[in-house]
Write a protein that holds these residues in place. Sequence first.
Motif, mmCIF file in Angstrom:
data_model
loop_
_atom_site.group_PDB
_atom_site.id
_atom_site.type_symbol
_atom_site.label_atom_id
_atom_site.label_comp_id
_atom_site.label_asym_id
_atom_site.label_seq_id
_atom_site.Cartn_x
_atom_site.Cartn_y
_atom_site.Cartn_z
ATOM 1 N N UNK A 1 0.850 -1.192 0.000
ATOM 2 C CA UNK A 1 0.000 0.000 0.000
ATOM 3 C C UNK A 1 0.884 1.240 0.000
ATOM 4 N N UNK A 2 0.329 2.369 -0.366
ATOM 5 C CA UNK A 2 1.063 3.641 -0.471
ATOM 6 C C UNK A 2 0.536 4.594 0.597
ATOM 7 N N UNK A 3 1.495 5.253 1.260
ATOM 8 C CA UNK A 3 1.135 6.235 2.282
ATOM 9 C C UNK A 3 1.886 7.530 2.007
#
Length: 474
Positions: free
Chosen positions: A8-10
């Motif tokens: 996932x990207x944060x």
Amino acid sequence: MAHEIRQDMRLSQQLVMSPQLQLAIKLLQLSRLELEELVIEELENNPVLEEEAGAGEGGEISVSKREEREVDWEAYLENCYERPLGRSFAEESEEYSLEATLTKKPTLSEHLMWQLHLSPFTPEETLVGEFIIGNIDEDGYLRFGEDSGDETAYLKSITQEIANAVGINEDIVESTIRKIQQFDPVGVCSRTVRECLLIQVKFLGCDDPTVEEIINHHLNHFEKKNYKAVAAALKIPIDKVLDAVKFIVGLNPRPGSAYGQSEATVIIPDIFIHKIGGDYVVLLNENGLPKLRVSSYYRTLISQNGRGSAETKAYVQEKLRAAKWLIQSIQQRQRTIYKVTLSILKFQRDFFDSGTCYLKPLILRDVAEDIGMHESTVSRVTTNKYAHTPHGIFELKYFFSAGVNRDDGTGVASKSIMEKLKNICEIEDANKPLSDQKIADLLRKSGINIARRTVTKYRETMGILSASGRKKLF
């Protein structure tokens, strides 16, 4: 529960300090001495850095001085016995200075050891004496454990502890303690204040029984200056008590204090503030700080893509970058100190004109907003930085102080109030010193409305005794 792997990207923000910013912050909080040491270390480790100097003239001067100092050994040997002992300082020289001849002051331990080895002690007494001297504190006392209140038991416990530590008979230990107590300074190696004072009384040949009686049984009243209670307990006139007190006051309850004092530290100011005419001029102190520059040889080497492996070129590039960062950071440090000093001068103009009593309340935020910098930067700049002013040398932190409001609405710094309090205590009648409440009343008349407990706090901070402690009866 089943485990699974997923991506996932944060999106987040964080402050990353560059090496140049880290260096600039580090230099800001260094004192002048620490900065000089860092610059000298960088000159030794970074070949790209060099110190600015008049290369041509400097070389010629050094050669001429060397030629002038050529020694005619034949003439020297012929006349050496005609010359006085010691060194002549008739001619000033930068290479030889009077300060270079100063010697280190002996410590209390060294002074006592010197006397011990000159005294006719037996080998056992010398062994015990060396152990005892090694355990004497800076006040000159031989203390082990805590005094429970029974002085006789406390003295015996110290003797037993030393005897067990060195494996020698208690009688020899006690005898050695008595001998060392006669060393200079008199009263050294005492185990209690009472023992110290009695040793000095005996050494001075005082035969007044009142003196010994006060020291043996009424030290608590003596400390509180309750001389009437002493006179009542001894059933003697107060005048006779005061005569004995005069003698006791002349004794030294800390015989080692003369040797425990640290040597004076010389402070070199970072800033000079001079008054010229009706205005003030701020000058940075550049003396002693090496002026750095990037070596022209390495600069040319990089620009011309000279010979060398890729590793060598990368090394030179790294050192060149570090040299430029250091030079820029030092220049930025000096500019920041200059800006902060100008701002302090603007806020504390009354102090520079009239002295400490006119110091105003000032906080870091005031200066930070004035020069457009963060409070933490101002805090780093003012730590361990000193300014030479018409009223003396002060740390830049000194000019920042909380305060109270006057009756007219203007503010006054706490340091200014403390200075006024100190002046009041200095000019008061020593026979009738002012109480804290009366000092508060005097300050209130000058527009400074503070409570009695605040006066007490300021007085204790400055080490000023209470009214009873300041009272002088003779």
